[in-house]
Design a protein around this motif. Structure first.
Motif, PDB file in Angstrom:
ATOM      1  N   ALA A 217      35.242  37.634  43.894  1.00  0.00           N
ATOM      2  CA  ALA A 217      36.314  38.006  42.958  1.00  0.00           C
ATOM      3  C   ALA A 217      37.676  37.957  43.635  1.00  0.00           C
ATOM      4  CB  ALA A 217      36.039  39.402  42.395  1.00  0.00           C
ATOM      5  N   ALA A 218      37.781  38.536  44.837  1.00  0.00           N
ATOM      6  CA  ALA A 218      39.056  38.543  45.548  1.00  0.00           C
ATOM      7  C   ALA A 218      39.469  37.130  45.943  1.00  0.00           C
ATOM      8  CB  ALA A 218      38.965  39.444  46.779  1.00  0.00           C
ATOM      9  N   ASN A 219      38.522  36.375  46.509  1.00  0.00           N
ATOM     10  CA  ASN A 219      38.821  34.986  46.851  1.00  0.00           C
ATOM     11  C   ASN A 219      39.242  34.188  45.618  1.00  0.00           C
ATOM     12  OD1 ASN A 219      36.281  34.811  49.399  1.00  0.00           O
ATOM     13  ND2 ASN A 219      38.474  34.639  49.732  1.00  0.00           N
ATOM     14  N   ARG A 220      38.545  34.394  44.527  1.00  0.00           N
ATOM     15  CA  ARG A 220      38.831  33.630  43.303  1.00  0.00           C
ATOM     16  C   ARG A 220      40.224  33.950  42.772  1.00  0.00           C
ATOM     17  NH1 ARG A 220      34.945  33.512  37.907  1.00  0.00           N
ATOM     18  NH2 ARG A 220      36.256  32.089  36.671  1.00  0.00           N
ATOM     19  N   GLY A 221      40.587  35.231  42.766  1.00  0.00           N
ATOM     20  CA  GLY A 221      41.902  35.610  42.281  1.00  0.00           C
ATOM     21  C   GLY A 221      43.007  34.923  43.058  1.00  0.00           C
ATOM     22  N   ALA A 222      42.868  34.909  44.389  1.00  0.00           N
ATOM     23  CA  ALA A 222      43.873  34.250  45.228  1.00  0.00           C
ATOM     24  C   ALA A 222      43.861  32.742  45.023  1.00  0.00           C
ATOM     25  CB  ALA A 222      43.617  34.589  46.697  1.00  0.00           C
ATOM     26  N   TYR A 223      42.677  32.165  44.988  1.00  0.00           N
ATOM     27  CA  TYR A 223      42.517  30.720  44.866  1.00  0.00           C
ATOM     28  C   TYR A 223      43.116  30.207  43.559  1.00  0.00           C
ATOM     29  CZ  TYR A 223      39.969  26.237  44.989  1.00  0.00           C
ATOM     30  OH  TYR A 223      39.623  24.907  44.993  1.00  0.00           O
ATOM     31  N   GLU A 224      42.789  30.879  42.458  1.00  0.00           N
ATOM     32  CA  GLU A 224      43.267  30.419  41.148  1.00  0.00           C
ATOM     33  C   GLU A 224      44.755  30.691  40.955  1.00  0.00           C
ATOM     34  OE1 GLU A 224      40.563  32.094  38.275  1.00  0.00           O
ATOM     35  OE2 GLU A 224      39.043  30.554  38.687  1.00  0.00           O
ATOM     36  N   ALA A 225      45.327  31.588  41.771  1.00  0.00           N
ATOM     37  CA  ALA A 225      46.771  31.825  41.737  1.00  0.00           C
ATOM     38  C   ALA A 225      47.529  30.849  42.627  1.00  0.00           C
ATOM     39  CB  ALA A 225      47.079  33.260  42.163  1.00  0.00           C
TER      40      ALA A 225
ATOM     41  N   GLY B  57      43.094  40.143  44.082  1.00  0.00           N
ATOM     42  CA  GLY B  57      43.275  38.920  44.856  1.00  0.00           C
ATOM     43  C   GLY B  57      44.460  38.108  44.377  1.00  0.00           C
ATOM     44  N   ARG B  58      44.623  38.026  43.065  1.00  0.00           N
ATOM     45  CA  ARG B  58      45.754  37.286  42.486  1.00  0.00           C
ATOM     46  C   ARG B  58      47.075  37.926  42.877  1.00  0.00           C
ATOM     47  NH1 ARG B  58      48.711  38.185  37.967  1.00  0.00           N
ATOM     48  NH2 ARG B  58      47.308  39.859  37.315  1.00  0.00           N
ATOM     49  N   ARG B  59      47.149  39.251  42.794  1.00  0.00           N
ATOM     50  CA  ARG B  59      48.412  39.937  43.084  1.00  0.00           C
ATOM     51  C   ARG B  59      48.776  39.823  44.570  1.00  0.00           C
ATOM     52  NH1 ARG B  59      50.163  43.583  39.218  1.00  0.00           N
ATOM     53  NH2 ARG B  59      52.033  43.611  40.524  1.00  0.00           N
ATOM     54  N   ILE B  60      47.787  39.859  45.442  1.00  0.00           N
ATOM     55  CA  ILE B  60      48.066  39.688  46.873  1.00  0.00           C
ATOM     56  C   ILE B  60      48.622  38.287  47.129  1.00  0.00           C
ATOM     57  CG2 ILE B  60      47.027  39.554  49.178  1.00  0.00           C
ATOM     58  CD1 ILE B  60      45.007  41.704  48.193  1.00  0.00           C
ATOM     59  N   ALA B  61      48.007  37.295  46.503  1.00  0.00           N
ATOM     60  CA  ALA B  61      48.488  35.918  46.659  1.00  0.00           C
ATOM     61  C   ALA B  61      49.916  35.776  46.161  1.00  0.00           C
ATOM     62  CB  ALA B  61      47.563  34.954  45.923  1.00  0.00           C
ATOM     63  N   GLN B  62      50.239  36.470  45.082  1.00  0.00           N
ATOM     64  CA  GLN B  62      51.597  36.396  44.530  1.00  0.00           C
ATOM     65  C   GLN B  62      52.630  37.045  45.446  1.00  0.00           C
ATOM     66  OE1 GLN B  62      50.945  38.102  40.631  1.00  0.00           O
ATOM     67  NE2 GLN B  62      50.432  36.120  39.719  1.00  0.00           N
ATOM     68  N   LEU B  63      52.171  37.913  46.354  1.00  0.00           N
ATOM     69  CA  LEU B  63      53.064  38.463  47.374  1.00  0.00           C
ATOM     70  C   LEU B  63      53.298  37.480  48.515  1.00  0.00           C
ATOM     71  CD1 LEU B  63      51.688  42.124  47.685  1.00  0.00           C
ATOM     72  CD2 LEU B  63      53.836  41.415  46.601  1.00  0.00           C
ATOM     73  N   GLY B  64      52.597  36.361  48.484  1.00  0.00           N
ATOM     74  CA  GLY B  64      52.735  35.361  49.538  1.00  0.00           C
ATOM     75  C   GLY B  64      51.853  35.606  50.740  1.00  0.00           C
ATOM     76  N   LEU B  65      50.842  36.470  50.584  1.00  0.00           N
ATOM     77  CA  LEU B  65      49.945  36.797  51.685  1.00  0.00           C
ATOM     78  C   LEU B  65      48.563  36.189  51.468  1.00  0.00           C
ATOM     79  CD1 LEU B  65      50.771  40.571  52.164  1.00  0.00           C
ATOM     80  CD2 LEU B  65      51.360  38.728  53.738  1.00  0.00           C
ATOM     81  N   PRO B  66      47.902  35.753  52.539  1.00  0.00           N
ATOM     82  CA  PRO B  66      46.522  35.309  52.414  1.00  0.00           C
ATOM     83  C   PRO B  66      45.596  36.478  52.071  1.00  0.00           C
ATOM     84  CG  PRO B  66      47.499  34.538  54.472  1.00  0.00           C
ATOM     85  CD  PRO B  66      48.432  35.562  53.901  1.00  0.00           C
ATOM     86  N   VAL B  67      44.612  36.199  51.245  1.00  0.00           N
ATOM     87  CA  VAL B  67      43.515  37.140  51.000  1.00  0.00           C
ATOM     88  C   VAL B  67      42.394  36.794  51.965  1.00  0.00           C
ATOM     89  CG1 VAL B  67      41.691  37.783  49.375  1.00  0.00           C
ATOM     90  CG2 VAL B  67      44.059  37.626  48.597  1.00  0.00           C
TER      91      VAL B  67
END
Length: 221
Positions: free
Chosen positions: A77-85, A56-66
């Motif tokens: 887990a996926a939501n959290r990774g994006a959210y915390e990034a 989730g974090r790595r997807i967010a770092q690509l600039g894409l929504p999870v």
């Protein structure tokens, strides 16, 4: 309180249409993203949870929504990774009698009564699909993604199955039975990528962005 009363199709249809319209309106502002599927029953202490959070974090770092299911376990887990990034973390929350907790790691929360409209929201708005270990719900989402792409109802998109030990037996069975009996074509399994490497996942998503620039959301059809 979850309503478990059986409702006729005629009564369900207006709610399903309204849920699809609400999702389409929300994603007009959000844009296309990456769907992450996986079990609601995985504890936060499990290695799969850490893996889902990293993805989730790595997807967010690509600039894409999870885009995840909004529930606990690997969806969280996926939501959290994006959210915390600091990324966009979409939860497609569904009301279920036995799994009613939505996770708190959502920047955008959509709510669904029916799987029909919820799954349409996933498939209308995804450039790629990441499939973490899961049960019947995850299998349903996995095989619907494959079917929509195989039948050209959705554009080609990577379907990335994460966890080679977990998924290997399923792939072997599909090859030994479904492919061997010519129930799928010789190249249909090529639509799937099985990996444990987060860098592979990132690369495949980056390729999907390049292949589908400016892709607009659309219903399967």
């Amino acid at each position: 309180m979850i309503n478990t009363k059986r409702v006729s199709a005629e009564e369900q249809i207006p709610t399903i249409i309204a849920e699809m319209q609400n999702a389409a309106a929300a994603f007009r502002k959000i844009g296309m993203g990456v769907s992450v599927f996986g079990s609601a029953r995985i504890a936060r202490s499990h290695p799969f949870y850490a893996l889902g959070q990293d993805i989730g974090r790595r997807i967010a770092q690509l600039g894409l929504p999870v885009i995840a299911g909004g529930g606990p376990g690997l969806m969280e887990a996926a939501n959290r990774g994006a959210y915390e990034a600091g990324g966009r973390s979409i939860g497609l929350n569904i009301r279920l009698p036995r799994e009613t907790r939505n996770n708190p790691y959502q920047t955008d929360s959509l709510h669904f009564e029916y799987f029909n409209s919820r799954k349409s929201a996933f498939f209308m708005h995804s450039l790629a699909y990441v499939v973490l270990p899961g049960g019947f719900g995850t299998l349903d989402e996995l095989f619907e993604a494959i079917t929509l792409i195989q039948t050209l109802k959705q554009p080609p998109a990577p379907i990335i199955m994460v966890g080679s030990t977990f998924w290997a037996g399923l792939i072997d069975w599909v090859r030994a039975q479904v492919l061997a009996h010519h129930m799928i074509g010789p190249f249909d399994l090529d639509r799937l990528t099985l990996t444990d490497d987060v860098e592979d996942i990132v690369r495949l998503i980056q390729e999907a962005i390049q292949i589908q620039p400016g892709r607009e959301p659309a219903l399967p059809g």
